[in-house]
Design an enzyme around this catalytic site. Sequence first.
Site, short mmCIF file in Angstrom:
data_model
loop_
_atom_site.label_atom_id
_atom_site.label_comp_id
_atom_site.label_asym_id
_atom_site.label_seq_id
_atom_site.Cartn_x
_atom_site.Cartn_y
_atom_site.Cartn_z
N ARG A 60 6.14 3.12 13.57
CA ARG A 60 6.64 1.93 13.10
C ARG A 60 6.93 2.24 11.52
NH1 ARG A 60 3.92 -3.92 12.14
NH2 ARG A 60 5.73 -5.22 12.08
N HIS A 64 10.21 1.16 9.47
CA HIS A 64 10.20 0.29 8.44
C HIS A 64 10.82 1.07 7.05
CE1 HIS A 64 7.81 -3.29 9.63
NE2 HIS A 64 8.26 -2.90 10.97
N ASP A 65 10.27 2.31 6.82
CA ASP A 65 10.84 3.25 5.84
C ASP A 65 12.36 3.16 5.69
OD1 ASP A 65 10.70 4.72 3.37
OD2 ASP A 65 10.91 6.80 4.66
N ASP A 72 13.38 7.38 2.72
CA ASP A 72 12.88 7.96 1.57
C ASP A 72 11.65 8.06 1.15
OD1 ASP A 72 12.96 5.39 0.95
OD2 ASP A 72 14.05 5.65 -0.83
N SER A 74 9.95 5.45 0.68
CA SER A 74 9.59 4.30 -0.36
C SER A 74 8.40 3.41 0.10
CB SER A 74 10.80 3.70 -0.59
OG SER A 74 11.34 3.16 0.44
N ASN A 91 5.82 -6.50 5.50
CA ASN A 91 5.55 -5.32 5.91
C ASN A 91 5.12 -5.34 7.40
OD1 ASN A 91 2.75 -6.00 5.63
ND2 ASN A 91 2.36 -5.08 3.69
N HIS A 191 8.41 -0.29 21.79
CA HIS A 191 7.52 -1.48 21.95
C HIS A 191 6.80 -1.03 23.29
CE1 HIS A 191 9.24 -4.60 18.85
NE2 HIS A 191 8.76 -3.64 18.20
N THR A 192 6.94 0.30 23.90
CA THR A 192 6.12 0.53 24.96
C THR A 192 4.97 0.85 24.53
OG1 THR A 192 5.93 2.33 26.69
CG2 THR A 192 7.03 3.02 24.59
C1 HEM Z 1 14.23 -4.81 17.28
C2 HEM Z 1 13.77 -5.35 16.52
C3 HEM Z 1 12.38 -5.30 16.35
C4 HEM Z 1 11.55 -6.36 15.96
C5 HEM Z 1 11.89 -7.69 15.97
C6 HEM Z 1 10.19 -5.60 15.71
C7 HEM Z 1 8.93 -6.59 15.45
C8 HEM Z 1 7.85 -5.99 15.70
C9 HEM Z 1 6.43 -6.96 15.32
C10 HEM Z 1 6.66 -8.42 15.37
C11 HEM Z 1 5.73 -5.95 15.76
C12 HEM Z 1 4.05 -6.50 15.68
C13 HEM Z 1 3.33 -6.31 14.43
C14 HEM Z 1 2.17 -7.05 14.14
O1 HEM Z 1 2.01 -8.17 14.90
O2 HEM Z 1 1.09 -6.36 13.99
C15 HEM Z 1 6.05 -4.90 16.04
C16 HEM Z 1 5.25 -3.69 16.44
C17 HEM Z 1 5.72 -2.48 16.48
N1 HEM Z 1 7.09 -2.01 16.31
FE1 HEM Z 1 8.63 -3.18 16.27
N2 HEM Z 1 9.99 -4.25 16.03
C18 HEM Z 1 11.74 -3.90 16.22
C19 HEM Z 1 11.90 -2.74 16.29
C20 HEM Z 1 11.32 -1.59 16.40
C21 HEM Z 1 11.57 -0.26 16.21
C22 HEM Z 1 13.20 0.09 16.10
C23 HEM Z 1 10.57 0.62 16.43
C24 HEM Z 1 10.48 2.06 16.07
C25 HEM Z 1 11.44 2.81 16.49
C26 HEM Z 1 9.42 -0.47 16.44
C27 HEM Z 1 8.11 0.18 16.45
C28 HEM Z 1 6.93 -0.60 16.66
C29 HEM Z 1 5.72 -0.28 16.88
C30 HEM Z 1 5.38 1.07 17.40
C31 HEM Z 1 5.06 -1.34 16.98
C32 HEM Z 1 3.46 -1.28 17.09
C33 HEM Z 1 2.64 -1.11 15.90
C34 HEM Z 1 1.25 -0.79 16.00
O3 HEM Z 1 0.52 -0.90 17.07
O4 HEM Z 1 0.55 -0.64 14.75
N3 HEM Z 1 9.90 -1.67 16.42
N4 HEM Z 1 7.35 -4.81 16.03
C1 LIG Z 2 0.95 -5.69 3.48
O1 LIG Z 2 1.21 -6.88 2.88
C2 LIG Z 2 -0.09 -7.89 2.73
C3 LIG Z 2 0.32 -9.02 1.57
O2 LIG Z 2 1.39 -9.61 2.22
C4 LIG Z 2 -1.25 -7.04 2.18
O3 LIG Z 2 -2.41 -7.77 2.11
C5 LIG Z 2 -1.40 -5.72 2.82
O4 LIG Z 2 -2.48 -4.88 2.41
C6 LIG Z 2 -0.10 -5.03 3.02
N1 LIG Z 2 -0.51 -3.94 4.17
C7 LIG Z 2 -0.34 -2.56 3.75
C8 LIG Z 2 -0.55 -1.74 4.96
O5 LIG Z 2 0.00 -2.15 2.72
#
Ligand code: HEM
Ligand SMILES: *[C@@H]1O[C@H](CO)[C@@H](O)[C@H](O)[C@H]1NC(C)=O
Length: 324
Positions: A60, A64-65, A72, A74, A91, A191-192
């Site tokens: 993830r 996001h990067d 890059d 960032s 973030n 999201h698998t």
């Molecule tokens: C298609 C649009 C996408 C949306 C709206 C989206 C949104 C989100 C959200 C809301 C979460 C949960 C965050 C949380 O509650 O902590 C999440 C988790 C995650 N997303 Fe996405 N995502 C998208 C696409 C992607 C893409 C393209 C990737 C990577 C190629 C990705 C990889 C992940 C991973 C691996 C997690 C789990 C993170 C963790 O367990 O720390 N997502 N995503």
């Molecule tokens: C993400 O942003 C929040 C503030 O919106 C901050 O408290 C948190 O530490 C940030 N998470 C990381 C991993 O930098």
Amino acid sequence: MAGRTVLTLLFLLCTIMQRGQGQLSETFYSTSCPKVESIVRQVVAQKITQTFVTVPATLRLFFHDCFVEGCDASVMIASPNGNAEKDAPDNLSLAGDGFDTVIKAKAAVEKSCPRVVSCADILTIAARDVVALAGGPSFKVELGRRDGLISMASRVAGNLPESNFSLTQLNAIFAKNNLDQTDMIALSGAHTLGFAHCTRFANRLYSFSPSSPVDPDLNSTYAQQLMQACPQNVDSQIAINMDPVTPRTFDNTYFKNLVNKMGLFTSDEVLFTNKASRATVVDFANNPGNFNGAFVAAMRKLGRVGVKTGTAGQIRVDCTAFNS
Ligand code: HEM
Ligand SMILES: *[C@@H]1O[C@H](CO)[C@@H](O)[C@H](O)[C@H]1NC(C)=O
Ligand SMILES: *[C@@H]1O[C@H](CO)[C@@H](O)[C@H](O)[C@H]1NC(C)=O
Ligand SMILES: *[C@@H]1O[C@H](CO)[C@@H](O)[C@H](O)[C@H]1NC(C)=O
């Protein structure tokens, strides 16, 4: 005529040189740091034995990067003032283990090849490795990115998709990054793996619409399970597996879940409910090879978003700080 062509060519050459343009290539470090990929792989594998969160967190972080300022690194920049990219509300709770993976891998790489490999490339390699180490496809990555010089929380908003996005909104934000609908669907297969906080989908359980508090596009058995795990007003720290069936394996179960109306976010399930994307979801659910192929192609494309090459940017020594 010939003179004008020469002038045009010269002009083009100057423009290219000014922009410090170079190219990504799979062999970018083959002489300058031939072991970089095996060094990163070893650190990633070691870190996964300590905590599985490394896998979703790193994947993830790469996404996001790349979507904010390009791939890059960032997103890695730390700031004492809390206004760097990673501090943005958007973030979306990036897990610390993704950052830690890159920092550890960079430290290991610096020992063999000081000041040669960018943090952006290390994140790219690590994101590739976590997929393979979780049972997903292995693939080659292009390298040669340089680290960016801008990291601002204020530039995150609007550049990342949200969990309530429609298909049109998803396609638009991916298209801005040169990714088409098939890439978007394949990448959503990430999201698998990983976790989501209850707040991201609580609206689908309790306040979907005045006539139907539960989203009708949510499998009712699954909705019951989600309500148990995420009661109303639950602690905002509570997170659940996004793929309830095989949460630790990178596979195509995500798409099988969508067909069963078990997509966790609106932005997941819409890929199946909307007729314009359904056929791809069904294909990926039935043919794991097609999913893997599309995912690899999309990851390589994602890795090209907004890259700095040649003499642009810098090779950071410390991934969390610009070189002084
Ligand atoms: C298609 C649009 C996408 C949306 C709206 C989206 C949104 C989100 C959200 C809301 C979460 C949960 C965050 C949380 O509650 O902590 C999440 C988790 C995650 N997303 Fe996405 N995502 C998208 C696409 C992607 C893409 C393209 C990737 C990577 C190629 C990705 C990889 C992940 C991973 C691996 C997690 C789990 C993170 C963790 O367990 O720390 N997502 N995503
Ligand atoms: C993400 O942003 C929040 C503030 O919106 C901050 O408290 C948190 O530490 C940030 N998470 C990381 C991993 O930098
Ligand atoms: C998604 O949620 C945000 C924040 O709750 C809201 O501002 C936005 O209008 C919602 N978008 C859609 C498409 O429902
Ligand atoms: C709900 O999920 C189960 C599997 O957990 C599946 O057998 C069933 O067909 C699903 N229902 C719908 C409406 O998709």
